[in-house]
Design an enzyme around this catalytic site. Structure first.
Site, PDB file in Angstrom:
ATOM      1  N   ASP A  16       0.869  -1.171   0.000  1.00  0.00           N
ATOM      2  CA  ASP A  16       0.000   0.000   0.000  1.00  0.00           C
ATOM      3  C   ASP A  16       0.909   1.226   0.000  1.00  0.00           C
ATOM      4  OD1 ASP A  16      -2.333   1.611   0.305  1.00  0.00           O
ATOM      5  OD2 ASP A  16      -1.946   1.706   2.454  1.00  0.00           O
ATOM      6  N   ASP A  56      -0.367   5.081   0.882  1.00  0.00           N
ATOM      7  CA  ASP A  56      -0.744   6.144   1.829  1.00  0.00           C
ATOM      8  C   ASP A  56      -0.691   5.662   3.271  1.00  0.00           C
ATOM      9  OD1 ASP A  56      -1.561   8.466   0.123  1.00  0.00           O
ATOM     10  OD2 ASP A  56      -2.878   6.953  -0.738  1.00  0.00           O
TER      11      ASP A  56
END
Length: 297
Positions: free
Chosen positions: A16, A18
């Protein structure tokens, strides 16, 4: 149940972005709160933010608008928020330990495939392939990463899956598993000659969000959860449920996609500093070894 301990070595890491690679979560909070205050609404609590994290933009916006009851349209909200993002996102920086972690994994490309049997010999050091799986759409991805090209260069372009990737059916973002399954597909479609396809259980998902953990678990992959301290506080006492994918963010799913409490498939880390590679069967080449030249081990 007894946790599983006989996992195969990790051959792929799916990241991922963010709140995991870069420090965007506090920036998101600042931007949303500025907009909420403009219309006389209270700041967004972490209990609400926790439901937004990791989701594609349209899904997160829908949830936020339902909670905030802003006197503007979704389109107006998106336009005003993007204006704030344009100011603040170019200031993002990598989170502790991430630059080293990505660099270390990238250097494992020096390990060549054992061509004798057409498979990587799992008793030897082996390459760990990496891919990006972020819910950020392309426009926001560029805002957040244009000044960090040296960090994101480790992700080959064809192994970057963004939230608006046309290969993901609308409405199938995290917490559903599609984005991680697609990221693995991009790796398997571009493996070196002679290397066998990577199975989901040979993948390690790196996530900060609860929907992201659930997506990784539902993809049949191992998961590392490294949340923001405030998110960890929201789920205090329920960490085992988070790691098992039992928070229920995805609604009804096939039972074979569900994890079990303390089943050994997921781990929590406070940060990515001093990541324990050996736990996952990963060997990192010495620092002086360049990723440009292969070595046979």
């Amino acid at each position: 149940m007894a946790p599983r301990t006989d996992f195969p070595p990790v051959r792929a890491c799916l990241f991922d972005m963010d709140g995991l690679i870069i420090d965007t979560e506090d920036i998101y909070t600042v931007c949303v709160n500025l907009l909420l205050r403009k219309y006389g609404r209270p700041d967004m609590p972490w209990e609400v933010k926790a439901k937004l994290q990791g989701r594609p933009g349209p899904s997160a916006t829908k949830l936020l608008m339902e909670w905030a009851q802003l006197p503007i349209t979704v389109e107006e909200y998106a336009r005003e928020l993007y204006a704030l993002h344009s100011v603040h996102f170019p200031t993002t920086q990598p989170l502790p330990g991430m630059v080293k972690l990505l660099s270390d994994l990238d250097r494992t490309r020096v390990y060549e495939v054992d061509q004798e049997n057409g498979n990587p010999n799992t008793n030897k050091p082996h390459r760990v392939h990496i891919a990006l799986a972020t819910s950020s759409h392309e426009s926001n991805f560029k805002l957040k990463t244009a000044h960090l090209q040296d960090v994101f260069s480790v992700f080959e372009t064809h192994r970057r899956v963004l939230g608006d990737d046309k290969r993901i059916e609308p409405g199938r973002g995290k917490p559903l598993p599609d984005i991680f399954l697609l990221a693995l597909k991009t790796i398997n479609e571009s493996l070196p000659a002679g290397e066998r396809p990577i199975a989901p259980e040979e993948c390690l998902v790196f996530e900060d969000s609860v929907p992201g953990v659930e997506a990784g678990r539902r993809a049949g992959m191992r998961v590392v959860w490294c949340p923001h301290p405030m998110l960890k506080k929201v789920f205090e006492g329920r960490e085992a449920e988070v790691l098992a994918g039992h928070i229920g963010e995805a609604g009804d799913v096939d039972v074979h996609q569900l994890g079990e409490i303390d089943d050994g498939w997921a781990d929590y880390y406070e940060s990515m500093v001093d990541f324990p590679y050996e736990k996952y069967g990963i060997t990192i080449p010495p620092a002086e070894v360049s990723a440009e030249g292969g070595v046979t081990v």
